[in-house]
Design an enzyme around this catalytic site. Sequence first.
Site, PDB file in Angstrom:
ATOM      1  N   ASN A   1      -5.799  -3.208  -5.549  1.00 44.62           N
ATOM      2  CA  ASN A   1      -5.135  -3.856  -4.415  1.00 44.62           C
ATOM      3  C   ASN A   1      -4.444  -2.758  -3.627  1.00 44.62           C
ATOM      4  O   ASN A   1      -3.593  -2.041  -4.167  1.00 44.62           O
ATOM      5  CB  ASN A   1      -4.078  -4.861  -4.890  1.00 44.62           C
TER       6      ASN A   1
ATOM      7  N   ARG B   1     -11.696 -15.089  -4.974  1.00 43.57           N
ATOM      8  CA  ARG B   1     -10.727 -14.732  -6.013  1.00 43.57           C
ATOM      9  C   ARG B   1      -9.506 -15.628  -5.852  1.00 43.57           C
ATOM     10  O   ARG B   1      -8.876 -15.638  -4.792  1.00 43.57           O
ATOM     11  CB  ARG B   1     -10.321 -13.259  -5.898  1.00 43.57           C
TER      12      ARG B   1
ATOM     13  N   TYR C   1      -2.440  -1.670   0.022  1.00 44.84           N
ATOM     14  CA  TYR C   1      -1.777  -2.060   1.275  1.00 44.84           C
ATOM     15  C   TYR C   1      -1.319  -0.842   2.074  1.00 44.84           C
ATOM     16  O   TYR C   1      -1.550  -0.768   3.272  1.00 44.84           O
ATOM     17  CB  TYR C   1      -0.611  -3.015   0.986  1.00 44.84           C
TER      18      TYR C   1
ATOM     19  N   GLU D   1      -1.536  -7.101 -10.448  1.00 49.53           N
ATOM     20  CA  GLU D   1      -0.468  -6.161 -10.119  1.00 49.53           C
ATOM     21  C   GLU D   1       0.674  -6.163 -11.139  1.00 49.53           C
ATOM     22  O   GLU D   1       1.828  -6.492 -10.804  1.00 49.53           O
ATOM     23  CB  GLU D   1       0.092  -6.464  -8.723  1.00 49.53           C
TER      24      GLU D   1
ATOM     25  N   HIS E   1      -1.119 -14.471 -12.082  1.00 46.49           N
ATOM     26  CA  HIS E   1      -0.638 -13.905 -10.810  1.00 46.49           C
ATOM     27  C   HIS E   1       0.832 -14.329 -10.668  1.00 46.49           C
ATOM     28  O   HIS E   1       1.201 -15.089  -9.781  1.00 46.49           O
ATOM     29  CB  HIS E   1      -1.510 -14.410  -9.657  1.00 46.49           C
TER      30      HIS E   1
ATOM     31  N   GLU F   1      -7.691  -6.873  -3.262  1.00 45.60           N
ATOM     32  CA  GLU F   1      -6.795  -7.310  -2.181  1.00 45.60           C
ATOM     33  C   GLU F   1      -6.674  -6.204  -1.146  1.00 45.60           C
ATOM     34  O   GLU F   1      -6.513  -5.024  -1.499  1.00 45.60           O
ATOM     35  CB  GLU F   1      -5.377  -7.615  -2.669  1.00 45.60           C
TER      36      GLU F   1
HETATM   37  O1  IFM Z   1       0.899 -11.866  -1.323  1.00 42.69           O
HETATM   38  C1  IFM Z   1       0.819 -10.733  -2.121  1.00 42.69           C
HETATM   39  C2  IFM Z   1      -0.018 -11.001  -3.356  1.00 42.69           C
HETATM   40  O2  IFM Z   1       0.466 -12.078  -4.085  1.00 42.69           O
HETATM   41  C3  IFM Z   1      -0.027  -9.798  -4.257  1.00 42.69           C
HETATM   42  N1  IFM Z   1      -0.388  -8.608  -3.534  1.00 42.69           N
HETATM   43  C4  IFM Z   1       0.251  -8.355  -2.277  1.00 42.69           C
HETATM   44  C5  IFM Z   1       0.197  -9.579  -1.377  1.00 42.69           C
HETATM   45  C6  IFM Z   1       0.908  -9.295  -0.039  1.00 42.69           C
HETATM   46  O3  IFM Z   1       2.247  -8.976  -0.268  1.00 42.69           O
END
Ligand code: IFM
Length: 455
Positions: free
Chosen positions: A304, A85, A306, A174, A129, A368
């Site tokens: 995505n 990706r 985190y 995002e 992006h 992600e």
């Molecule tokens: O680096 C970023 C990415 O561009 C978008 N999602 C989160 C990642 C980590 O912060």
Amino acid sequence: MTTSSTDATWPPRLPADFTWGVSTAAYQIEGAADEDGKGASIWDTFVRRPGAVRDGHTGDVACDHYHRFDEDIALMGRLGLDAYRFSLSWPRIVPTGAGKVEPRGLDFYDRLVDALLDAGIEPTPTLFHWDLPQSLEDQGGWLNRDTAEHFAQYAAVVAERLGDRVKRWITLNEPFVHMSFGYGFGVHAPGRALLLDALPAAHHQLLGHGLATAALRNTVPGAQILISNNCTPVRLRSDARSDEDSAAASAYDALHNRLFNDPLLLGSYPDLSAYGMPDPSWAGVVRDGDLATIAAPLDGLGVNYYNPTWITAPADPAAGLPFDLAEPEEPYERTAFGWPVVPDGLTAVLTGLKARYGDALPPVWITENGCSQPAGLQDQARIDYLSGHITALARAMAQGVDVRGYFTWSLLDNFEWAEGYHQRFGLVEVDFATQQRTPRASFAWYRDLIAAQRS
Ligand code: IFM
């Protein structure tokens, strides 16, 4: 396979056709910021604003992937990836965002796609992006409805050129983060601090997604179309469970998650009354027919993930937002970025999506997931992070969520937006002075995981 995962269910056995990948983005790795006719993006502008990016770092050179993509694809080949990706730089292809197309920009992505296919890796481009052409920002950027139309025209241009070989497409990355960090708080490009007046940037991005989806379907028979949303489970501190706290958490969930998932999957916006919406300006932004365009069927939802977000009621309700961000009281491990490591948050996101959207939820792709860790090749903490999250996604699958793929963020250390080169997310360490790439322990670990899943 070496892993320190203490989870008894490791390694999970995922379906044989599960897709394993890595994720990157154009401005974060390509460099060549002013080459082959590329136009300026809002990030080219923003990085030059004093104080905007730590130590004044820029993406001018980044990982120099524009000139070194063969070497990077060789690394992907060593990992045994199914898919890659990456994102297309809109201003490299349409330098002013609308109108004249730059053939050298298209040629670059043409070569990249061919090299990936030669290596047996499925190209999975994201159309946007965050690197909006500066010329469009000069006309209001995503606050201007016309940007959605220009985005669809750009999508048609790339589909025409790459659609004979590229079948899986991601429209946006995002949109919540781009709206809130870029237009709401001004900590990302374009650096506008409009708070709630940033909301039209949500609608126009989603409209752009819908219009681009139609353009891709017109041009690419059998296209698989996704969007990547940043999803977070919203949590309360255990010592803060008043009705006000719950209302604040619900308001945050509406802004971060449901504002972007509901219109796509339900064809409606969530209740935004905590934000004073709908007000006349919002009503003027969302026009008849827009929601039907946005809710066009998707082939997959990119997630995505985190970390969770902890919320409390606002200390000062008059201050503008109906929530305050909080810190968890649990002593979670932290990444180098300071983000808490909470793998079960991924299970919660996935099962929560299934619970809310039911049959309207298309197959999910983790587009992600990864972590920043200190520089160095022995990155056991990254291995632990990844194994914990892959276990967490397997748990969600065991509970009935249809997850088709997992893309680690990221292949290489790269330009981490306002943090510049200070946060390192790569399976591969990059020495930015020499552009030397050196695989970390996590690289061998991911390679072995993928091989073991296939054996
Ligand atoms: O680096 C970023 C990415 O561009 C978008 N999602 C989160 C990642 C980590 O912060």
